[in-house]
Motif scaffolding. Structure first.
Motif, short mmCIF file in Angstrom:
data_model
loop_
_atom_site.label_atom_id
_atom_site.label_comp_id
_atom_site.label_asym_id
_atom_site.label_seq_id
_atom_site.Cartn_x
_atom_site.Cartn_y
_atom_site.Cartn_z
N ARG A 6 0.75 -1.08 -0.07
CA ARG A 6 -0.06 -0.03 -0.12
C ARG A 6 0.85 1.32 -0.21
N PRO A 7 0.50 2.30 -0.83
CA PRO A 7 1.37 3.30 -0.72
C PRO A 7 1.21 4.19 0.61
N LYS A 8 2.06 5.03 0.90
CA LYS A 8 1.84 6.00 1.98
C LYS A 8 1.92 7.34 1.54
N ARG A 9 2.97 7.65 0.59
CA ARG A 9 3.16 8.94 0.10
C ARG A 9 2.96 9.04 -1.27
N LEU A 10 2.13 9.91 -1.65
CA LEU A 10 1.79 10.28 -3.32
C LEU A 10 2.22 11.54 -3.53
N LEU A 11 2.51 11.56 -4.84
CA LEU A 11 2.60 12.93 -5.58
C LEU A 11 1.54 12.87 -6.55
N VAL A 12 0.82 14.01 -6.34
CA VAL A 12 -0.47 14.31 -7.04
C VAL A 12 -0.49 15.32 -8.10
N TYR A 13 -0.80 15.09 -9.25
CA TYR A 13 -0.67 16.39 -10.10
C TYR A 13 -2.10 16.35 -10.81
N ILE A 14 -2.82 17.63 -10.81
CA ILE A 14 -4.04 17.83 -11.11
C ILE A 14 -4.19 18.69 -12.56
N ASN A 15 -4.81 18.29 -13.36
CA ASN A 15 -4.98 19.28 -14.51
C ASN A 15 -6.43 19.87 -14.25
N PRO A 16 -6.33 21.12 -14.13
CA PRO A 16 -7.66 21.73 -13.86
C PRO A 16 -8.44 22.07 -15.11
N TYR A 17 -7.98 21.66 -16.28
CA TYR A 17 -8.53 22.06 -17.61
C TYR A 17 -9.11 20.78 -18.61
N GLY A 18 -8.76 19.58 -17.78
CA GLY A 18 -9.02 18.35 -18.46
C GLY A 18 -10.70 18.24 -18.42
N GLY A 19 -11.05 17.39 -19.59
CA GLY A 19 -12.63 17.24 -19.56
C GLY A 19 -13.51 18.39 -19.39
N LYS A 20 -14.37 18.18 -18.40
CA LYS A 20 -15.27 19.41 -18.16
C LYS A 20 -14.55 20.30 -17.10
N HIS A 21 -13.34 20.28 -16.97
CA HIS A 21 -12.65 21.43 -15.92
C HIS A 21 -12.96 21.10 -14.51
N HIS A 22 -13.45 19.72 -14.15
CA HIS A 22 -13.64 19.39 -13.10
C HIS A 22 -12.48 18.78 -12.19
N GLY A 23 -11.36 18.83 -12.70
CA GLY A 23 -10.23 17.88 -11.86
C GLY A 23 -10.00 18.05 -10.45
N LYS A 24 -10.01 19.65 -10.18
CA LYS A 24 -9.62 20.13 -8.85
C LYS A 24 -10.76 19.83 -7.89
N ARG A 25 -11.94 19.86 -8.47
CA ARG A 25 -13.28 19.66 -7.44
C ARG A 25 -13.21 18.17 -7.29
N ILE A 26 -13.11 17.29 -8.05
CA ILE A 26 -13.15 15.80 -8.07
C ILE A 26 -12.19 15.33 -7.02
N TYR A 27 -10.95 16.02 -7.24
CA TYR A 27 -9.79 15.36 -6.21
C TYR A 27 -10.25 15.92 -4.94
N GLU A 28 -10.57 17.18 -4.53
CA GLU A 28 -10.79 17.81 -3.48
C GLU A 28 -12.07 17.12 -2.72
N GLN A 29 -12.89 16.79 -3.50
CA GLN A 29 -14.30 16.21 -2.72
C GLN A 29 -14.43 14.88 -2.79
N LYS A 30 -14.12 14.04 -3.74
CA LYS A 30 -14.20 12.55 -3.84
C LYS A 30 -12.63 12.02 -3.34
N VAL A 31 -11.69 12.35 -3.43
CA VAL A 31 -10.45 11.50 -3.59
C VAL A 31 -9.63 11.77 -2.01
N ALA A 32 -9.51 13.05 -1.99
CA ALA A 32 -8.69 13.63 -0.71
C ALA A 32 -9.30 12.92 0.62
N PRO A 33 -10.64 12.82 0.71
CA PRO A 33 -11.06 12.36 1.82
C PRO A 33 -10.66 10.99 2.02
N ILE A 34 -10.69 10.38 0.83
CA ILE A 34 -10.19 8.74 0.95
C ILE A 34 -8.94 8.48 1.30
N PHE A 35 -7.91 9.15 0.71
CA PHE A 35 -6.49 9.40 0.97
C PHE A 35 -6.42 9.61 2.65
#
Ligand SMILES: Nc1ncnc2c1ncn2[C@@H]1O[C@H](COP(=O)(O)OP(=O)(O)OP(=O)(O)O)[C@@H](O)[C@H]1O
Ligand SMILES: CCCCCCCCCCCCC/C=C/[C@@H](O)[C@H](CO)NC(=O)CCCCC
Ligand SMILES: [Ca+2]
Length: 556
Positions: free
Chosen positions: A139-168
């Motif tokens: 299992r990883p303990k330390r991760l380096l995360v890159y977010i493209n804020p302009y990919g797809g529908k420009h939701h990358g930052k929100r997706i990371y903050e709301q759905k992913v960061a709480p799980i990490f």
């Protein structure tokens, strides 16, 4: 407190029922205990049937923590959190968060809160489960995360903050997060600046283009650190040690979809947390002796190259740009002439039409391939490959596609080459010869239904280790001149005439290669598949049965 011994077993309560809860090195299980109702006027009702058994593999537990119980406040009557130490004796509890499978290969976090009679028992359980989790060193303990804020529908930052960061954070994973500020920011940071020793993996929040940046950064860095010259197309490449996680936030998200089975950010975050590992093939692309790019999904000349070229001008439309450009390109119905030469793969890796899809734990990807034998036999890759016989095909094509993996995505759930493998050291080369618009439409539509898209007389498909393409116009200088000239209406007019009258010796018709969503600057290319060059935090697509009957009791 002494180290808890396994198996640990206690009667704990869950939603006012008593359960026998057991932890061993493989599973946490809870099973309702047979209960007899209290005696009333001497009658005994029961025994009641034991119901509700649950098994959670330890490797799918995300976290465990002591639970703060909610109690009513005496003065206001409102509910508030009370620290465990002051709670009533039966309110000592711990909560286990674990992976639950839902529909369409999606994973969710699920919780179970188990109540204990005293705090010592509660802490013993928390300690025992934490200890088992600490043994999961993948299992990883330390991760380096890159977010493209302009990919797809420009939701990358929100997706990371709301759905992913709480799980990490629940899984106690620490992160360094970089929100990219320009194209190739992530690639260059990985290539030259990032202190990679600090991390157990890299996470990419974005689409296939962003993933491409990450692999270019990591692969180049690895080759550079090992003194491998990427311009030399014969030299074997050194595999990257860091795993990459993809949080889908792009327009196609084909790499995520084809390695996980869905394009769902929570599912991807959970595959990262449990420390999954999926090796993946990577194609290197050279023009003469110059390295151009790497590709893991689609390398497409003709139709897909033209769709991409047109869609780049429509980026502002978001994911819909591909549909508009797709229809436009389909209607233009251009074909291109050229020569393909390729080195076929050995028979033991299957064929593109064998219907053996690559799934979790795939047997074909586990076979030793020509590439993988290199270090054992001390024989260079080129020695092995020159023993094969190159095939040459010349013709007029609507599309020439190479897929290193299935390229399944929401637009085409079975993908461009449904039986291609993620990690077998081969790519499927698909040649769509010139045919009528109607036939080409039938072929395209078959990417979206159950019919075989290769079952047409104008489609050929080969499993290959290497290939080369030379467009019919050979002169590379005129290639560049043409590109510059394309913008002028005068030249475009003549170019059109030349396409429609192939007797004219100008042969101006040319397309570009779509390389994982980026346009390549040259049409004449040499491609080689590098077996298992990178690793993802994924496990391949799980068989459906895993979802239907998770851990059936009979199997345990
Ligand atoms: N901060 C940034 N500003 C502008 N472009 C960026 C930035 N960060 C990354 N990029 C570039 O944006 C491009 C598109 O990104 P991405 O792949 O995330 O989305 P997409 O193109 O919508 O999705 P897909 O690749 O799945 O079709 C990539 O080529 C990447 O290099
Ligand atoms: C008229 C009905 C037509 C239906 C056709 C459906 C065929 C879909 C096959 C899709 C294959 C996608 C392969 C993945 C390519 C990605 O590396 C790339 C970057 O994200 N995406 C595209 O080039 C975007 C490509 C978009 C193509 C439309
Ligand atoms: Ca492959």
């Amino acid at each position: 407190m002494e180290k808890p011994l396994l198996p640990l077993s206690s009667q704990l309560s869950l939603q006012n029922r008593v359960y026998e809860v057991t932890l061993n090195s493989a599973f946490l299980s809870w099973k309702e205990v047979e209960t007899r109702p209290k005696r009333t006027s001497g009658n005994i009702y029961g025994p009641l049937k034991a119901a509700g058994s649950h098994y959670v593999p330890v490797c799918e537990i995300i976290s465990v923590q002591e639970t703060e119980e909610d109690c009513p406040s005496t003065d206001t009557g409102k509910w508030h959190k009370v620290p465990q130490s002051v709670a009533e004796s039966n309110q000592h509890a711990f909560t286990v968060c674990y992976v639950e499978r839902t529909q369409k290969h999606r994973w969710r976090c699920s919780d179970v809160t188990l109540h204990c009679t005293d705090r010592t028992l509660c802490l013993q359980w928390v300690q025992a489960i934490r200890e088992q989790l600490s043994l999961l060193t993948i299992r990883p303990k330390r991760l380096l995360v890159y977010i493209n804020p302009y990919g797809g529908k420009h939701h990358g930052k929100r997706i990371y903050e709301q759905k992913v960061a709480p799980i990490f954070s629940r899984a106690s994973i620490s992160t360094d997060v970089i929100v990219t500020e320009w194209a190739n920011h992530a690639r260059d940071h990985l290539k030259t600046e990032a202190d990679l020793k600090k991390y157990d993996g890299v996470v990419c929040v974005g689409g296939d283009g962003m993933f491409s940046e990450i692999i270019h950064g990591l692969i180049s860095r690895t080759q550079c650190d090992s003194g491998v010259d990427q311009d030399c197309s014969d030299e074997p490449l050194i595999p990257c040690s860091l795993r990459i996680g993809i949080i889908p936030a792009g327009s196609t998200d084909c790499i995520c979809y084809a390695t996980v089975g869905s394009n769902d950010p929570v599912t991807s975050a959970l595959h990262i947390v449990v420390g999954d590992s999926q090796p993946m093939d990577v194609c290197s692309i050279h023009h003469n002796n110059t390295f151009l790019r790497y590709s893991v999904s689609l390398l497409g000349y003709g139709f897909y190259g033209d769709v991409l070229t047109d869609s780049e001008r429509k980026r502002w439309m978001g994911p819909a740009r591909y549909d508009i450009s797709g229809v436009k390109t389909f209607l233009s119905h251009r074909y291109y002439e050229g020569t393909i030469s390729f080195l076929p793969a050995d028979e033991n890796v299957g064929t593109p039409r064998d219907k053996l899809q690559c799934r979790s734990g795939c047997n074909i990807c586990r076979l030793p391939s020509a590439d993988k034998q290199v270090s054992k036999d001390e024989e260079s890759v080129s020695d092995i490959e020159t023993k094969g016989v190159w095939k040459v095909i010349r013709g007029k094509f609507l599309a020439i596609n190479a897929a290193c993996m299935s390229c399944a995505c929401p637009r085409s759930p079975k993908g461009l080459s449904p039986s291609a493998h993620l990690a077998d050291g081969t790519a499927d080369l698909i040649l769509v010869r010139k045919c009528s618009r109607f036939d080409f439409l039938r072929h395209l539509l078959r990417h979206t239904n159950k019919d075989d898209q290769f079952d047409h007389p104008f489609v050929e498909v080969y499993r290959v280790r290497q290939f080369r393409f030379t467009p019919r116009y050979e002169d590379t200088d005129s290639e560049l001149d043409l590109r510059e000239a394309e913008g002028t209406g005068h030249k475009r007019f003549f170019s059109q005439i030349c396409r429609e009258h192939p007797a004219c010796s100008c042969s101006l018709a040319h397309s570009s290669w779509n390389c994982d969503g980026e346009i390549l600057p040259h049409a004449a290319i040499q491609v080689r598949v590098h077996c298992q060059l990178i690793k993802l935090f994924a496990r391949g697509i799980e068989e459906q049965s895993v979802f239907e009957e998770p851990y059936a009791l009979s199997a345990i």
